[in-house]
Design an enzyme around this catalytic site. Sequence first.
Site, PDB file in Angstrom:
ATOM      1  N   ASP A  18       0.827  -1.209   0.000  1.00 17.00           N
ATOM      2  CA  ASP A  18       0.000   0.000   0.000  1.00 17.00           C
ATOM      3  C   ASP A  18       0.858   1.254   0.000  1.00 17.00           C
ATOM      4  OD1 ASP A  18       0.852  -0.703   2.653  1.00 17.00           O
ATOM      5  OD2 ASP A  18      -0.476   0.854   3.424  1.00 17.00           O
ATOM      6  N   GLU A  19       0.249   2.354  -0.368  1.00 17.49           N
ATOM      7  CA  GLU A  19       0.842   3.692  -0.270  1.00 17.49           C
ATOM      8  C   GLU A  19       2.278   3.728  -0.798  1.00 17.49           C
ATOM      9  OE1 GLU A  19      -1.559   5.657   3.454  1.00 17.49           O
ATOM     10  OE2 GLU A  19       0.131   4.357   3.977  1.00 17.49           O
ATOM     11  N   VAL A  20       2.446   3.222  -2.012  1.00 15.82           N
ATOM     12  CA  VAL A  20       3.774   3.198  -2.639  1.00 15.82           C
ATOM     13  C   VAL A  20       3.914   4.450  -3.510  1.00 15.82           C
ATOM     14  CG1 VAL A  20       5.334   1.935  -4.161  1.00 15.82           C
ATOM     15  CG2 VAL A  20       3.826   0.687  -2.589  1.00 15.82           C
TER      16      VAL A  20
END
Length: 538
Positions: free
Chosen positions: A328-330
Amino acid sequence: MSSQNALLSLFISLAVLETLAAARLPGLRSTAELNNSLTYMWPLPTSFSHGVGVLSIDPDLDLNDEGDGGESSIVQEAFQRYKEIIFNHRCVKRDRYDVTRLTISVESDDETLQLGVDESYMLFIASDEVRSVIQGITIEAKTVYGALRGLETFSQLCNFNHRTKTVEVHKAPWVILDKPRFAFRGLLIDTSRHYLPINTIKQVIESMSYAKLNVLHWHIIDEESFPLEIPSYPDLWSGSYTKGERYTIEDASEIVDFAKKRGINIMPEIDVPGHAESWGAGYPDLWPSPTCREPLDVTKSFTFEVISGILSDMRNIFPFELFHLGGDEVHTDCWNSTSHVKQWLLDHNMTAEEAYQYFVLRAQKIAIQKGRTPVNWEETFNTFKTCLNPRTVVHNWLGSGVCPKAVAQGFRCIVSNQGVWYLDHLDIPWQDFYNNEPLEGIKDVSQQPLVLGGEVCMWGETTDASNVQQTIWPRAAAAAERLWSAREDTSTGNINETVLPRLEYFRCLLHQRGVPAAPLTNFYARRPPIGPGSCYLQ
């Protein structure tokens, strides 16, 4: 206005808000009398019937074990634990008791704990006034884990009579047939943002068993700290906050064993390629550059060798088939601004977003080769669903709607909608936790089994050992009943009348067992009571 006066004014305002919020609750009662029309078991069993009798229970209650699994140490130890819970008051010895023995019959001696293990049980509590083939109290289960769930239910039916100083079961006889609605009923803890001592983690696990939750999602590592020992790469835990805030492999194994004895799996998570800055404290080559510390370096074989080593070492500690790989949230901006990564992207004809996909899929392949089923946060599905390995379990968090899309594509899914199931969101009331339906929007009954269940998330930015339990409980229990009990039993009626009194009762039961569950009706979760009153009305 001075900062002190401003802070005082804020506290007064919050207290007023909480008082008004409590006053608005239609289910709030002026006295703590129990409603005899309600069943004070949590979570509510699948089916049950009862009478009107009262049975006294011998404080020297004996265990009669039957079946191939009855002699299991898991059953034997659980019986002793629950005896201590049930007889937590000193009882006055009597000449005669209605019940002196508990029979636990377990069909199988297989103690393997994996996703979908049979947790069903039958609990029979006979009354002397009713003729029955079964006398006394009997728990029948196919596995030791079903027996654990039956013991929990039995313990909740036991009440201490302060007048007679005796433990009693009311409304006997009881016939309870019970099983979980969902196989995955989880709670996430985060030991990267704040280290949680081993005993605190054990306390969380113990309290999970009271609500029949069965998966602890251990978010061990994140960008802030890397507290776990990895023998293959021993410098990784140089990323811990301090040397005293670490977990050895023996610590982790002890936690896994402790959880298994309570029927709880541990699902570990290493979040890649983002959320991984702490890895570079011990191995700076994992960073693309000193100014680009995450996502991890996609260009180097060493990065994936480390991931492989971590997965191999963790395989020896965590036997659960599901392994969370994050994803996530890359934010890939610094890949484009780091010269050797930018060149690698050009050489491989990839955009940074395609490199993100490449990284996730390569990590998944490593996990699958090591016998793991990969779990990834929903961004991976949202970004490249057609390329994900079909064995992927999609973990929802951003909002509602992704699980219907995921199961329509044949993926399995776990629900953790942040708007209703994030415990660190202190303004989410218990009603929202309770009303969140994992199968919402999935009309095709053939797709519904692909929803494994759900998980409430206790992210650790503002919690540590001083307040983690108060933040988890009792709101996590609201989700636990949604995940265990039949949908028709949790989706009808006025929940402030049918559910709130039962949940207040369960909160007080947690208190009696040493779990510091916060009041239910405060405007913000985990805050202390706003005034004097009964535990059953807060």
